[in-house]
Design a protein around this motif. Sequence first.
Motif, mmCIF file in Angstrom:
data_model
loop_
_atom_site.group_PDB
_atom_site.id
_atom_site.type_symbol
_atom_site.label_atom_id
_atom_site.label_comp_id
_atom_site.label_asym_id
_atom_site.label_seq_id
_atom_site.Cartn_x
_atom_site.Cartn_y
_atom_site.Cartn_z
ATOM 1 N N THR A 38 -5.173 0.987 1.748
ATOM 2 C CA THR A 38 -6.432 1.224 2.070
ATOM 3 C C THR A 38 -7.287 1.637 0.885
ATOM 4 O OG1 THR A 38 -6.477 3.321 3.042
ATOM 5 C CG2 THR A 38 -6.010 1.376 4.510
ATOM 6 N N SER A 39 -8.583 1.697 1.033
ATOM 7 C CA SER A 39 -9.289 2.257 -0.242
ATOM 8 C C SER A 39 -9.170 3.723 -0.414
ATOM 9 C CB SER A 39 -10.894 2.037 0.210
ATOM 10 O OG SER A 39 -11.006 2.829 1.394
ATOM 11 N N ILE A 40 -8.503 4.475 0.521
ATOM 12 C CA ILE A 40 -8.284 5.530 -0.059
ATOM 13 C C ILE A 40 -6.708 5.901 -0.240
ATOM 14 C CG2 ILE A 40 -10.066 6.772 1.391
ATOM 15 C CD1 ILE A 40 -7.997 7.438 3.690
ATOM 16 N N ARG A 41 -5.953 4.757 -0.160
ATOM 17 C CA ARG A 41 -4.739 4.819 -0.485
ATOM 18 C C ARG A 41 -4.424 3.626 -1.569
ATOM 19 N NH1 ARG A 41 -1.022 5.354 4.798
ATOM 20 N NH2 ARG A 41 -2.250 3.580 5.412
ATOM 21 N N ASN A 42 -5.290 3.131 -2.559
ATOM 22 C CA ASN A 42 -5.204 2.318 -3.210
ATOM 23 C C ASN A 42 -4.424 2.592 -4.599
ATOM 24 O OD1 ASN A 42 -6.841 4.090 -4.652
ATOM 25 N ND2 ASN A 42 -8.302 2.535 -4.860
ATOM 26 N N ARG A 43 -3.936 3.903 -4.727
ATOM 27 C CA ARG A 43 -2.833 3.968 -5.994
ATOM 28 C C ARG A 43 -1.514 4.056 -5.211
ATOM 29 N NH1 ARG A 43 -4.497 9.195 -9.520
ATOM 30 N NH2 ARG A 43 -2.922 8.131 -10.508
ATOM 31 N N MET A 44 -1.406 3.572 -4.093
ATOM 32 C CA MET A 44 0.156 3.397 -3.633
ATOM 33 C C MET A 44 0.841 2.109 -4.455
ATOM 34 S SD MET A 44 1.349 2.128 0.385
ATOM 35 C CE MET A 44 0.661 4.004 0.951
ATOM 36 N N SER A 45 2.129 2.650 -4.813
ATOM 37 C CA SER A 45 2.720 1.504 -5.443
ATOM 38 C C SER A 45 3.114 0.493 -4.631
ATOM 39 C CB SER A 45 4.155 2.197 -6.165
ATOM 40 O OG SER A 45 4.888 2.352 -4.984
ATOM 41 N N GLU A 46 3.044 -0.790 -5.599
ATOM 42 C CA GLU A 46 3.252 -2.161 -4.678
ATOM 43 C C GLU A 46 4.755 -2.215 -4.143
ATOM 44 O OE1 GLU A 46 0.840 -4.216 -4.113
ATOM 45 O OE2 GLU A 46 -0.019 -2.904 -5.301
ATOM 46 N N GLU A 47 5.848 -1.485 -4.720
ATOM 47 C CA GLU A 47 7.161 -1.443 -4.270
ATOM 48 C C GLU A 47 7.080 -0.803 -2.878
ATOM 49 O OE1 GLU A 47 11.605 0.572 -5.380
ATOM 50 O OE2 GLU A 47 9.705 0.800 -6.752
ATOM 51 N N LYS A 48 6.237 0.409 -2.743
ATOM 52 C CA LYS A 48 6.253 1.111 -1.490
ATOM 53 C C LYS A 48 5.328 0.289 -0.571
ATOM 54 C CE LYS A 48 4.997 5.632 0.384
ATOM 55 N NZ LYS A 48 6.309 6.170 0.795
ATOM 56 N N VAL A 49 4.203 -0.548 -0.867
ATOM 57 C CA VAL A 49 3.578 -1.202 0.102
ATOM 58 C C VAL A 49 4.580 -2.104 0.692
ATOM 59 C CG1 VAL A 49 1.982 -2.864 0.146
ATOM 60 C CG2 VAL A 49 1.281 -0.737 -0.981
ATOM 61 N N THR A 50 5.331 -2.942 -0.182
ATOM 62 C CA THR A 50 6.178 -4.051 0.300
ATOM 63 C C THR A 50 7.557 -3.392 1.459
ATOM 64 O OG1 THR A 50 5.935 -5.174 -1.843
ATOM 65 C CG2 THR A 50 7.807 -5.889 -0.289
ATOM 66 N N ARG A 51 7.781 -2.226 0.939
ATOM 67 C CA ARG A 51 8.780 -1.510 1.666
ATOM 68 C C ARG A 51 8.173 -1.279 3.146
ATOM 69 N NH1 ARG A 51 9.511 3.301 -0.867
ATOM 70 N NH2 ARG A 51 10.303 2.252 -2.631
ATOM 71 N N LEU A 52 7.022 -0.665 3.020
ATOM 72 C CA LEU A 52 6.572 -0.638 4.486
ATOM 73 C C LEU A 52 6.151 -1.808 5.226
ATOM 74 C CD1 LEU A 52 4.013 2.376 3.285
ATOM 75 C CD2 LEU A 52 6.229 2.729 4.408
ATOM 76 N N MET A 53 5.783 -2.685 4.327
ATOM 77 C CA MET A 53 5.431 -3.924 5.070
ATOM 78 C C MET A 53 6.657 -4.656 5.767
ATOM 79 S SD MET A 53 2.819 -5.843 2.599
ATOM 80 C CE MET A 53 2.653 -7.462 3.631
#
Length: 493
Positions: free
Chosen positions: A449-464
């Motif tokens: 989200t806009s308040i978590r926009n610095r989250m790494s793409e690796e972590k985003v993919t993992r959570l997805m």
Amino acid sequence: MEVAIEKTLIEELDEKLKQSEFLGLIIDETVNISVDQKLIVYLKFENGGKAETIFIGNYTIQSGMAQSIYSNVVDALKERGLDVGRVMGLGSDGASVMMGAHAGVGALLKKESVFAVQVHCIAHRVALAASDASKAVQMVANYKRTINSVYSFYKNSATRTSRLRELSATLTDEDMISLKQQCAVRWLSLGKAVSAIRKNWPALIMELSEEAANGNAQSQGLLNIIRSYKFIVLTHTLSDALPVMDTLNKCFQREDVNLGCISPMIQASMAALTHLRHTPGPEEQSFHREYVDGKFKDVAVTEGTEKHVRTFNNTRRQYIEELIEALERRFPHDDLNILKGFDLIFNPDRYPVSCAKPLMEHYGTPKETDGSTVEPLISRENAQRDVVPLLTALRGYGGLNFLTACETVIRELGDIFPDWAKLAKIACTIPVSSVAAERGFSLQNRIKTSIRNRMSEEKVTRLMRISSSGPGLKDFNFHRAAEHFNGMKLRRK
């Protein structure tokens, strides 16, 4: 622990993918909250005669060009140890970069997997058909701009919205239905926006009248439009026609949608629209009953002369005809012969032997590519010989639909009809919808989200992956995840 859980899921996924002889590819591109261009990849595969769709990854791409997208797709498959030659179908939103005949992603895929077919998502087609009809009829296009203006007028003022809510509660003894914005990228938004306008119309008239009396020019302009005969009756006409398209769209957004759903649902929708072309639907009939002496719900209606009525009737007929023609254009009778062949063969209620011809020609004929010849996937002679015995055998099971027929051929008749078992596996993997990718992007936007926009793409993919692919608590292998966690270096924990 996230890494350990993800690793467990990936291992289970790889085991399933190894068992599937063929694969279907679902891809789409978008931009995330950080304005990075992303490519989401799903795979559809056959597992014990049943089709499954699973998230593979969400990748940053440097360019939206076909070659760049295709290279990322190939890398994603290689990462899982998969050969692109196993891909039998490509599902996408129908963008030219995907569907281009010579340089699109589908064309590049066919150079490596010569038997692959590409499919324009059926849910996107329905949405585009509705959009085509709206653009073709000027009155409907103007109507869409008006309801968006009404939405913006109240969205930008909490005072107006509160007054509208109070008036609606007074008039109907019910809570106000929130006004909706019609948006091209939201497939069902027009129907919801029209429904909100219809239910809030009396309150809108009163609130805008108060605003206009206080000298608000914008409210006076909106009031003049929504009090007109054509606006009110068109609201009720759309309330009858749009649910037909919305129902069709919802059907094609189901996770279990298959080839057998397409033709019956399209024909049923066209029949419903054809009926509306000749006979007003229940909402329009309700309007005509309450429209007496130039008034509707005790409000004087403007532009209600016989000339205006005739003009609207012509426009109404034109819009319904445009909807029907748009569906026919987006789902032409001679399109996707291979998919229709699968549908006819594996739907036991309709069995013309000629339906096997497109399948025989595509999968039973050698293909030429880059100066070399690729052997056919099936024996054309054997499959042609077995088609009547296969259909007779499937009839004997009784009550089979497309999915259960495919499962029966794979699990019970595979040894007797090996060529048709192979075709049934392909039928399970061809994606007819890219809705999985659309849901994947929604999941991405809920995580990053806009308040978590610095989250790494690796972590985003993992959570997805954990969110979309993770089984229920009872089925998850916690023991294996714990082993992965214990095997990590201390600094990783």
